[in-house]
Scaffold this motif. Structure first.
Motif, short mmCIF file in Angstrom:
data_model
loop_
_atom_site.label_atom_id
_atom_site.label_comp_id
_atom_site.label_asym_id
_atom_site.label_seq_id
_atom_site.Cartn_x
_atom_site.Cartn_y
_atom_site.Cartn_z
N PRO A 185 0.78 -1.24 0.00
CA PRO A 185 0.00 0.00 0.00
C PRO A 185 0.81 1.29 0.00
O PRO A 185 0.49 2.22 -0.73
CB PRO A 185 -0.86 -0.11 1.26
N ARG A 211 0.74 4.22 -2.84
CA ARG A 211 0.45 5.60 -2.46
C ARG A 211 1.53 6.54 -2.97
O ARG A 211 1.25 7.62 -3.47
CB ARG A 211 0.31 5.69 -0.94
N GLN A 232 -0.40 7.18 4.53
CA GLN A 232 -1.06 5.89 4.34
C GLN A 232 -1.33 5.26 5.69
O GLN A 232 -0.44 5.20 6.53
CB GLN A 232 -0.15 4.96 3.51
#
Length: 144
Positions: free
Chosen positions: A121, A125, A139
């Motif tokens: 993730p 991002r 994040q």
């Protein structure tokens, strides 16, 4: 550049599925992410140069590196927050190779629009932020 981390599955070196990840590794299993590392009482640039050589066999000159994004991220509630500095190398020497097979099973290049779904993730991002021209993103702290 991305790396795919070894999945935590049974097997032996060189078998299919790939070798299991190191039990102490914090690497997300069977996902793609940037070449990454932790500073060891060194500058961020020196860390980048060292990790790139240790993990991928590439040599980068400090003057060929630009900071392109910063991500302040936390993976889960109670996890230690981290700040990822994302650099871009304008040039390098050496041949890309897997030098830590207990942590990484292969390297691959993609255009940003062609990334697979299995991306860490904070890596996704950062790439999204770079594409939007933003120098900073967060994040795991809740959406703003």
């Amino acid at each position: 550049m991305r790396r795919r981390c070894s999945p935590p599955s049974p097997g032996r070196p060189g078998s299919d599925p790939p070798r299991p990840g190191h039990p102490d590794s914090t690497c997300a299993p069977d996902t793609w992410q940037f070449l990454a590392g932790h500073c060891e009482w060194e500058t961020a640039i020196d860390c980048l140069l060292r990790e790139t050589k240790e993990e991928a066999g590439l040599t980068i000159a400090p003057e060929d590196v630009d900071l392109v994004h910063t991500v302040h991220h936390v993976d889960s509630p109670g996890a230690r927050p981290r700040i990822a500095l994302v650099f871009q190398a304008r040039s390098w020497t050496g041949d890309l190779e897997v030098l830590e097979p207990d942590r990484c099973v292969e390297w691959r290049w993609w255009k940003p629009q062609d990334l697979p779904a299995e991306v860490v993730p904070y890596t996704r991002r950062a790439i999204d932020g770079i594409l939007r021209g933003r120098p900073y993103s967060e994040q795991g702290w809740g959406e703003r």
